[in-house]
Design a protein around this motif. Structure first.
Motif, PDB file in Angstrom:
ATOM      1  N   LEU A  37     -25.856 -34.309   1.253  1.00 24.78           N
ATOM      2  CA  LEU A  37     -25.097 -35.192   0.368  1.00 24.78           C
ATOM      3  C   LEU A  37     -25.959 -36.372  -0.067  1.00 24.78           C
ATOM      4  CD1 LEU A  37     -21.593 -35.174   2.051  1.00 24.78           C
ATOM      5  CD2 LEU A  37     -22.080 -34.504  -0.297  1.00 24.78           C
ATOM      6  N   ASN A  38     -26.707 -36.940   0.861  1.00 23.27           N
ATOM      7  CA  ASN A  38     -27.602 -38.045   0.523  1.00 23.27           C
ATOM      8  C   ASN A  38     -28.763 -37.584  -0.356  1.00 23.27           C
ATOM      9  OD1 ASN A  38     -26.703 -40.635   1.686  1.00 23.27           O
ATOM     10  ND2 ASN A  38     -26.658 -39.447   3.564  1.00 23.27           N
ATOM     11  N   ALA A  39     -29.287 -36.400  -0.080  1.00 19.51           N
ATOM     12  CA  ALA A  39     -30.406 -35.879  -0.878  1.00 19.51           C
ATOM     13  C   ALA A  39     -29.998 -35.624  -2.330  1.00 19.51           C
ATOM     14  CB  ALA A  39     -30.949 -34.598  -0.246  1.00 19.51           C
ATOM     15  N   LEU A  40     -28.733 -35.294  -2.545  1.00 19.31           N
ATOM     16  CA  LEU A  40     -28.250 -35.002  -3.901  1.00 19.31           C
ATOM     17  C   LEU A  40     -27.716 -36.239  -4.626  1.00 19.31           C
ATOM     18  CD1 LEU A  40     -26.469 -31.637  -3.089  1.00 19.31           C
ATOM     19  CD2 LEU A  40     -28.420 -31.943  -4.623  1.00 19.31           C
ATOM     20  N   ALA A  41     -27.808 -37.397  -4.001  1.00 14.56           N
ATOM     21  CA  ALA A  41     -27.246 -38.627  -4.581  1.00 14.56           C
ATOM     22  C   ALA A  41     -27.885 -38.996  -5.913  1.00 14.56           C
ATOM     23  CB  ALA A  41     -27.392 -39.781  -3.598  1.00 14.56           C
ATOM     24  N   ASP A  42     -29.152 -38.694  -6.086  1.00 15.75           N
ATOM     25  CA  ASP A  42     -29.865 -39.092  -7.294  1.00 15.75           C
ATOM     26  C   ASP A  42     -29.765 -38.078  -8.427  1.00 15.75           C
ATOM     27  OD1 ASP A  42     -30.684 -41.405  -5.998  1.00 15.75           O
ATOM     28  OD2 ASP A  42     -32.481 -40.433  -5.212  1.00 15.75           O
ATOM     29  N   GLY A  43     -28.997 -37.030  -8.222  1.00 15.76           N
ATOM     30  CA  GLY A  43     -28.825 -36.034  -9.278  1.00 15.76           C
ATOM     31  C   GLY A  43     -29.138 -34.635  -8.794  1.00 15.76           C
ATOM     32  N   PRO A  44     -29.042 -33.664  -9.702  1.00 14.58           N
ATOM     33  CA  PRO A  44     -29.236 -32.257  -9.338  1.00 14.58           C
ATOM     34  C   PRO A  44     -30.610 -32.011  -8.731  1.00 14.58           C
ATOM     35  CG  PRO A  44     -28.496 -32.459 -11.611  1.00 14.58           C
ATOM     36  CD  PRO A  44     -28.798 -33.833 -11.130  1.00 14.58           C
ATOM     37  N   LYS A  45     -30.643 -31.084  -7.804  1.00  7.83           N
ATOM     38  CA  LYS A  45     -31.894 -30.692  -7.166  1.00  7.83           C
ATOM     39  C   LYS A  45     -31.942 -29.179  -7.047  1.00  7.83           C
ATOM     40  CE  LYS A  45     -33.309 -34.874  -5.434  1.00  7.83           C
ATOM     41  NZ  LYS A  45     -32.425 -35.711  -6.176  1.00  7.83           N
ATOM     42  N   ARG A  46     -33.162 -28.665  -7.114  1.00  5.39           N
ATOM     43  CA  ARG A  46     -33.368 -27.245  -6.880  1.00  5.39           C
ATOM     44  C   ARG A  46     -33.359 -26.974  -5.383  1.00  5.39           C
ATOM     45  NH1 ARG A  46     -38.078 -24.954 -10.680  1.00  5.39           N
ATOM     46  NH2 ARG A  46     -37.113 -23.049  -9.957  1.00  5.39           N
ATOM     47  N   TYR A  47     -33.111 -25.738  -5.037  1.00  9.39           N
ATOM     48  CA  TYR A  47     -33.093 -25.316  -3.630  1.00  9.39           C
ATOM     49  C   TYR A  47     -34.399 -25.724  -2.949  1.00  9.39           C
ATOM     50  CZ  TYR A  47     -32.660 -22.206   0.415  1.00  9.39           C
ATOM     51  OH  TYR A  47     -32.583 -21.703   1.685  1.00  9.39           O
ATOM     52  N   SER A  48     -35.525 -25.440  -3.596  1.00 11.00           N
ATOM     53  CA  SER A  48     -36.832 -25.753  -2.992  1.00 11.00           C
ATOM     54  C   SER A  48     -37.017 -27.260  -2.805  1.00 11.00           C
ATOM     55  CB  SER A  48     -37.960 -25.176  -3.840  1.00 11.00           C
ATOM     56  OG  SER A  48     -37.899 -25.684  -5.158  1.00 11.00           O
TER      57      SER A  48
END
Length: 132
Positions: free
Chosen positions: A42-53
């Motif tokens: 949840l924290n990693a996605l705070a700045d917007g969309p991310k790829r799986y890698s």
């Protein structure tokens, strides 16, 4: 069937979502969001969309299997959306939903608290271990 008063119905409604009760659906949700991988993602996605890698690199120590299972669980609970873009190779992006964004300030605060208080926790553990 016995007639129930309005107050009895209110009490029943309150009890239906009492997280202290084992069968409460809210407790199941608390179990999910208290998972370490869920909170970190949840924290990693705070700045917007991310790829799986990208998520795999950001969240150190998570195995591919656990990352996949956690993202699926989060998607099922409505915390993230998964977008597949047909390309070679296939591109998969994860993004917080409205529910996930609503949860974000709490998760950010917990992460911040943990980072700023870890030394105190280490001291408390050392004191406890010395006494034990």
């Amino acid at each position: 069937m016995a007639t129930r008063t309005i107050e009895q119905r209110r009490q029943d409604a309150r009890a239906a979502y009492d997280a202290y009760l084992a069968a409460c659906p809210a407790r199941q949700l608390l179990d999910t969001i208290s998972d370490k991988w869920v909170s970190l993602l949840l924290n990693a996605l705070a700045d917007g969309p991310k790829r799986y890698s990208d998520l795999s690199r950001i969240v150190a120590g998570v195995s591919q299997k656990m990352l996949t299972q956690t993202l699926r669980s989060m998607e099922r609970d409505g915390l993230v959306t998964r977008t597949v873009t047909p390309a070679v190779p296939v591109r998969v992006d994860y993004e917080l939903t409205g529910l996930g964004r609503d949860l974000q300030p709490l998760m950010r605060a917990i992460k911040s608290w943990a980072e700023s208080h870890i030394e105190q926790v280490h001291e408390a553990r050392a004191d406890y271990d010395a006494r034990a």
